[in-house]
Write a protein that holds these residues in place. Structure first.
Motif, PDB file in Angstrom:
ATOM      1  N   ARG A  80       0.836  -1.211   0.000  1.00  0.00           N
ATOM      2  CA  ARG A  80       0.000   0.000   0.000  1.00  0.00           C
ATOM      3  C   ARG A  80       0.869   1.258   0.000  1.00  0.00           C
ATOM      4  O   ARG A  80       0.591   2.211  -0.736  1.00  0.00           O
ATOM      5  N   GLU A  81       1.913   1.266   0.817  1.00  0.00           N
ATOM      6  CA  GLU A  81       2.819   2.422   0.844  1.00  0.00           C
ATOM      7  C   GLU A  81       3.509   2.603  -0.507  1.00  0.00           C
ATOM      8  O   GLU A  81       3.670   3.729  -0.980  1.00  0.00           O
ATOM      9  N   GLY A  82       3.923   1.503  -1.110  1.00  0.00           N
ATOM     10  CA  GLY A  82       4.554   1.576  -2.428  1.00  0.00           C
ATOM     11  C   GLY A  82       3.608   2.116  -3.485  1.00  0.00           C
ATOM     12  O   GLY A  82       4.005   2.901  -4.349  1.00  0.00           O
ATOM     13  N   ALA A  83       2.344   1.707  -3.416  1.00  0.00           N
ATOM     14  CA  ALA A  83       1.346   2.210  -4.366  1.00  0.00           C
ATOM     15  C   ALA A  83       1.152   3.715  -4.192  1.00  0.00           C
ATOM     16  O   ALA A  83       1.083   4.456  -5.173  1.00  0.00           O
ATOM     17  N   ARG A  84       1.077   4.168  -2.943  1.00  0.00           N
ATOM     18  CA  ARG A  84       0.928   5.612  -2.703  1.00  0.00           C
ATOM     19  C   ARG A  84       2.147   6.378  -3.206  1.00  0.00           C
ATOM     20  O   ARG A  84       2.007   7.452  -3.806  1.00  0.00           O
ATOM     21  N   ALA A  85       3.346   5.837  -2.974  1.00  0.00           N
ATOM     22  CA  ALA A  85       4.570   6.490  -3.457  1.00  0.00           C
ATOM     23  C   ALA A  85       4.583   6.532  -4.983  1.00  0.00           C
ATOM     24  O   ALA A  85       4.989   7.534  -5.587  1.00  0.00           O
ATOM     25  N   PHE A  86       4.155   5.450  -5.616  1.00  0.00           N
ATOM     26  CA  PHE A  86       4.057   5.403  -7.072  1.00  0.00           C
ATOM     27  C   PHE A  86       3.148   6.519  -7.573  1.00  0.00           C
ATOM     28  O   PHE A  86       3.494   7.261  -8.500  1.00  0.00           O
ATOM     29  N   LEU A  87       1.985   6.667  -6.949  1.00  0.00           N
ATOM     30  CA  LEU A  87       1.025   7.693  -7.364  1.00  0.00           C
ATOM     31  C   LEU A  87       1.581   9.100  -7.155  1.00  0.00           C
ATOM     32  O   LEU A  87       1.385   9.977  -7.992  1.00  0.00           O
ATOM     33  N   GLU A  88       2.278   9.305  -6.062  1.00  0.00           N
ATOM     34  CA  GLU A  88       2.873  10.623  -5.795  1.00  0.00           C
ATOM     35  C   GLU A  88       3.948  10.972  -6.816  1.00  0.00           C
ATOM     36  O   GLU A  88       4.190  12.145  -7.084  1.00  0.00           O
ATOM     37  N   GLY A  89       4.593   9.955  -7.384  1.00  0.00           N
ATOM     38  CA  GLY A  89       5.664  10.195  -8.343  1.00  0.00           C
ATOM     39  C   GLY A  89       5.208  10.365  -9.776  1.00  0.00           C
ATOM     40  O   GLY A  89       6.026  10.639 -10.657  1.00  0.00           O
ATOM     41  N   ALA A 133      -5.389  -5.635 -13.059  1.00  0.00           N
ATOM     42  CA  ALA A 133      -6.551  -4.744 -13.046  1.00  0.00           C
ATOM     43  C   ALA A 133      -6.137  -3.446 -13.711  1.00  0.00           C
ATOM     44  O   ALA A 133      -5.051  -2.917 -13.452  1.00  0.00           O
ATOM     45  N   LEU A 134      -6.983  -2.928 -14.564  1.00  0.00           N
ATOM     46  CA  LEU A 134      -6.724  -1.693 -15.310  1.00  0.00           C
ATOM     47  C   LEU A 134      -7.696  -0.635 -14.852  1.00  0.00           C
ATOM     48  O   LEU A 134      -8.902  -0.870 -14.825  1.00  0.00           O
ATOM     49  N   LEU A 135      -7.174   0.519 -14.467  1.00  0.00           N
ATOM     50  CA  LEU A 135      -8.009   1.636 -14.022  1.00  0.00           C
ATOM     51  C   LEU A 135      -7.885   2.790 -15.001  1.00  0.00           C
ATOM     52  O   LEU A 135      -6.786   3.071 -15.488  1.00  0.00           O
ATOM     53  N   LEU A 155      -7.139   2.543  -6.586  1.00  0.00           N
ATOM     54  CA  LEU A 155      -5.910   1.823  -6.902  1.00  0.00           C
ATOM     55  C   LEU A 155      -5.316   1.209  -5.639  1.00  0.00           C
ATOM     56  O   LEU A 155      -4.940   0.035  -5.629  1.00  0.00           O
ATOM     57  N   VAL A 156      -5.236   1.966  -4.557  1.00  0.00           N
ATOM     58  CA  VAL A 156      -4.670   1.441  -3.310  1.00  0.00           C
ATOM     59  C   VAL A 156      -5.529   0.294  -2.785  1.00  0.00           C
ATOM     60  O   VAL A 156      -5.006  -0.716  -2.301  1.00  0.00           O
ATOM     61  N   LEU A 157      -6.834   0.396  -2.900  1.00  0.00           N
ATOM     62  CA  LEU A 157      -7.735  -0.668  -2.465  1.00  0.00           C
ATOM     63  C   LEU A 157      -7.543  -1.922  -3.313  1.00  0.00           C
ATOM     64  O   LEU A 157      -7.483  -3.042  -2.787  1.00  0.00           O
ATOM     65  N   ILE A 158      -7.412  -1.758  -4.616  1.00  0.00           N
ATOM     66  CA  ILE A 158      -7.177  -2.900  -5.505  1.00  0.00           C
ATOM     67  C   ILE A 158      -5.841  -3.557  -5.189  1.00  0.00           C
ATOM     68  O   ILE A 158      -5.741  -4.779  -5.116  1.00  0.00           O
ATOM     69  N   VAL A 159      -4.799  -2.754  -4.982  1.00  0.00           N
ATOM     70  CA  VAL A 159      -3.492  -3.303  -4.600  1.00  0.00           C
ATOM     71  C   VAL A 159      -3.645  -4.129  -3.323  1.00  0.00           C
ATOM     72  O   VAL A 159      -3.163  -5.259  -3.229  1.00  0.00           O
ATOM     73  N   SER A 160      -4.327  -3.574  -2.342  1.00  0.00           N
ATOM     74  CA  SER A 160      -4.512  -4.259  -1.066  1.00  0.00           C
ATOM     75  C   SER A 160      -5.222  -5.597  -1.254  1.00  0.00           C
ATOM     76  O   SER A 160      -4.798  -6.623  -0.707  1.00  0.00           O
ATOM     77  N   GLU A 161      -6.285  -5.613  -2.025  1.00  0.00           N
ATOM     78  CA  GLU A 161      -7.052  -6.842  -2.239  1.00  0.00           C
ATOM     79  C   GLU A 161      -6.254  -7.885  -3.018  1.00  0.00           C
ATOM     80  O   GLU A 161      -6.226  -9.059  -2.640  1.00  0.00           O
ATOM     81  N   LEU A 162      -5.610  -7.472  -4.114  1.00  0.00           N
ATOM     82  CA  LEU A 162      -4.886  -8.442  -4.933  1.00  0.00           C
ATOM     83  C   LEU A 162      -3.672  -8.999  -4.208  1.00  0.00           C
ATOM     84  O   LEU A 162      -3.370 -10.192  -4.308  1.00  0.00           O
ATOM     85  N   VAL A 163      -2.957  -8.154  -3.475  1.00  0.00           N
ATOM     86  CA  VAL A 163      -1.800  -8.635  -2.718  1.00  0.00           C
ATOM     87  C   VAL A 163      -2.253  -9.547  -1.575  1.00  0.00           C
ATOM     88  O   VAL A 163      -1.663 -10.594  -1.336  1.00  0.00           O
ATOM     89  N   THR A 164      -3.320  -9.171  -0.880  1.00  0.00           N
ATOM     90  CA  THR A 164      -3.855 -10.032   0.183  1.00  0.00           C
ATOM     91  C   THR A 164      -4.204 -11.407  -0.370  1.00  0.00           C
ATOM     92  O   THR A 164      -3.836 -12.439   0.218  1.00  0.00           O
TER      93      THR A 164
END
Length: 129
Positions: free
Chosen positions: A21-30, A125-127, A43-52
């Motif tokens: 989740r932190e990596g996804a947020r950093a990706f988005l900030e960049g 997943a594509l957003l 996106l962060v929610l999808i990352v969380s679900e797929l990684v879980t």
């Protein structure tokens, strides 16, 4: 920054999930072209679900790739299990889940499951950007 790959190898799933989740947020900030807050949250929610799901059902380790395209952002999670995610009746009382995959399919423009030649699968997943 237009593309970025994050790798997760886990011993403790909770720490890896938080890192994803932190990596996804950093990706988005960049990103050079920022995305709307609601897309970022999705996106962060999808990352969380797929990684879980990958950690729980895919052998305890996974790799997360995030890629920004001109009109979309792709989330791809690779794991060792050949079993595809499937929709099942959500468990409202026993705590065994059943909510994540339908939610991912509702939030994403498209989802796909691809078998990997070396074994395992990639769930993508594509957003819309």
């Amino acid at each position: 920054m237009d593309t970025m790959s994050l790798a997760i190898a886990t011993v403790r799933p909770a720490a890896s999930l938080a890192g994803a989740r932190e990596g996804a947020r950093a990706f988005l900030e960049g990103l050079v072209r920022p995305i709307a807050a609601e897309v970022a949250d999705a996106l962060v929610l999808i990352v969380s679900e797929l990684v879980t799901n990958a950690l729980r059902h895919g052998g305890g380790a996974c790799t997360l790739d995030l890629t920004a395209h001109p009109d979309t952002i792709e989330v791809a999670v690779h794991d060792r299990s050949p079993h595809e995610p499937h929709t099942r009746t959500p468990d409202l009382h026993g705590g065994t889940g059943g909510f994540g995959w339908p939610m991912v399919n509702r939030l994403a423009r498209a989802t796909a499951v691809t078998r990997r030649p070396a074994g395992g699968k990639t769930v993508s997943a594509l957003l819309a950007r």
